[in-house]
Design a protein around this motif. Sequence first.
Motif, PDB file in Angstrom:
ATOM      1  N   ALA A 219     -42.252  45.751 107.401  1.00  0.00           N
ATOM      2  CA  ALA A 219     -41.651  45.799 105.946  1.00  0.00           C
ATOM      3  C   ALA A 219     -41.718  47.248 105.608  1.00  0.00           C
ATOM      4  O   ALA A 219     -42.136  48.108 106.318  1.00  0.00           O
ATOM      5  N   LEU A 222     -43.750  50.505 101.045  1.00  0.00           N
ATOM      6  CA  LEU A 222     -43.856  50.665  99.863  1.00  0.00           C
ATOM      7  C   LEU A 222     -45.020  50.076  99.193  1.00  0.00           C
ATOM      8  O   LEU A 222     -45.232  48.953  99.023  1.00  0.00           O
ATOM      9  N   SER A 223     -46.132  50.910  98.820  1.00  0.00           N
ATOM     10  CA  SER A 223     -47.323  50.445  98.391  1.00  0.00           C
ATOM     11  C   SER A 223     -47.142  50.080  97.044  1.00  0.00           C
ATOM     12  O   SER A 223     -47.842  50.509  95.918  1.00  0.00           O
ATOM     13  N   THR A 227     -45.230  43.733  97.027  1.00  0.00           N
ATOM     14  CA  THR A 227     -44.376  44.042  98.395  1.00  0.00           C
ATOM     15  C   THR A 227     -45.198  43.414  99.402  1.00  0.00           C
ATOM     16  O   THR A 227     -46.335  43.150  99.582  1.00  0.00           O
ATOM     17  N   ARG A 228     -44.465  43.156 100.600  1.00  0.00           N
ATOM     18  CA  ARG A 228     -45.035  42.605 101.849  1.00  0.00           C
ATOM     19  C   ARG A 228     -46.097  43.557 102.644  1.00  0.00           C
ATOM     20  O   ARG A 228     -47.185  43.197 102.957  1.00  0.00           O
ATOM     21  N   TYR A 229     -45.597  44.899 102.376  1.00  0.00           N
ATOM     22  CA  TYR A 229     -46.617  45.957 102.791  1.00  0.00           C
ATOM     23  C   TYR A 229     -48.049  46.007 101.979  1.00  0.00           C
ATOM     24  O   TYR A 229     -48.778  46.110 102.544  1.00  0.00           O
ATOM     25  N   SER A 230     -47.745  45.940 100.647  1.00  0.00           N
ATOM     26  CA  SER A 230     -48.900  45.929  99.768  1.00  0.00           C
ATOM     27  C   SER A 230     -49.947  44.736 100.068  1.00  0.00           C
ATOM     28  O   SER A 230     -51.102  44.918 100.194  1.00  0.00           O
ATOM     29  N   LYS A 231     -48.980  43.568 100.242  1.00  0.00           N
ATOM     30  CA  LYS A 231     -50.114  42.475 100.752  1.00  0.00           C
ATOM     31  C   LYS A 231     -50.607  42.481 102.034  1.00  0.00           C
ATOM     32  O   LYS A 231     -51.831  42.130 102.427  1.00  0.00           O
TER      33      LYS A 231
END
Length: 300
Positions: A219, A222-223, A227-231
């Motif tokens: 992904a 982007l934090s 977002t998928r990255y944050s999850k």
Amino acid sequence: MTGADPVILLLTVLLAPIIVILLVSRLWITEKKNGGDSKLPPGDKGWPIVGSTFSLFKPHPATTLGDFLNLQLSRYGKIFSTSYLGRTLVISADPEFNRFVLQNELRLFQNDLPSHIKTILGEGNLSFMTGETYKSTKSLVLGFFNSWQIQTRFLAEVEEAAKRVMTSWRQKSLILANEELSKFFFNLAIEKAMGLTPDDPKAEELRKAFIATNTGLYAVPLSLPFTRYSKALKARNFIFSIVKIKAEDRKRNSDKMDGKESDLIQYHLKNNPSLSMQSICDSVIGLIFATLFNTQIPLH
């Protein structure tokens, strides 16, 4: 200060981003005209700054390469270059070249994965080590799997794990093969890595956290909330906390283990006592991650 100073300051603030974008765009256009770095394979560098990031990570069926890779392969061949968040990447679909790279890692090539992958997998992961640290840690992990205690029980444990998964099918009207394979490999991995049984209440929650973590690798980093990255970062923190609790408990009760090396945590504590708790946890997470996702199962 004169009366015009605030106006000039305001214009500077408003125009500075536009000027930067124009300069970057000019450099990008010039590079495209000049063919970029002549030492790199040909390829499409995409848009300024973001490059081909969004095209590269556009969702596609797990059984295909996706539109972006198919297009680049048809245009530039099996080896091409592109740009990802401002960094130039060389992508290879050539088996012979890939084998050459792997055989010469740490000699002609050095691992340089994007920083967000290191954040998710942990700096103590074997994938990010180099030199003597890499060699000694790899030797330690291989030593664990080559130990007679592991080898004598492994086939029986594989059979037991397979029986456990197949027994659960009796209660199901629909069986998803990729989901069941995921559980099979995960159950083996958590038992060998941290001594956790499939019956543990945290086991299924851990498996889903690993899947969320894997999704975050592909992904845009982007934090931002949702977002998928944050999850993936949230899932990584959850996994690390569970592994750390297990490792610290094992360390406190190491005198009760009677010299047994039943899992990777215990093996590290006995054979490499100077290893930090962070490194032990990253090593365990790395083993589970590699077991679960190197099987090429399309998990969602």
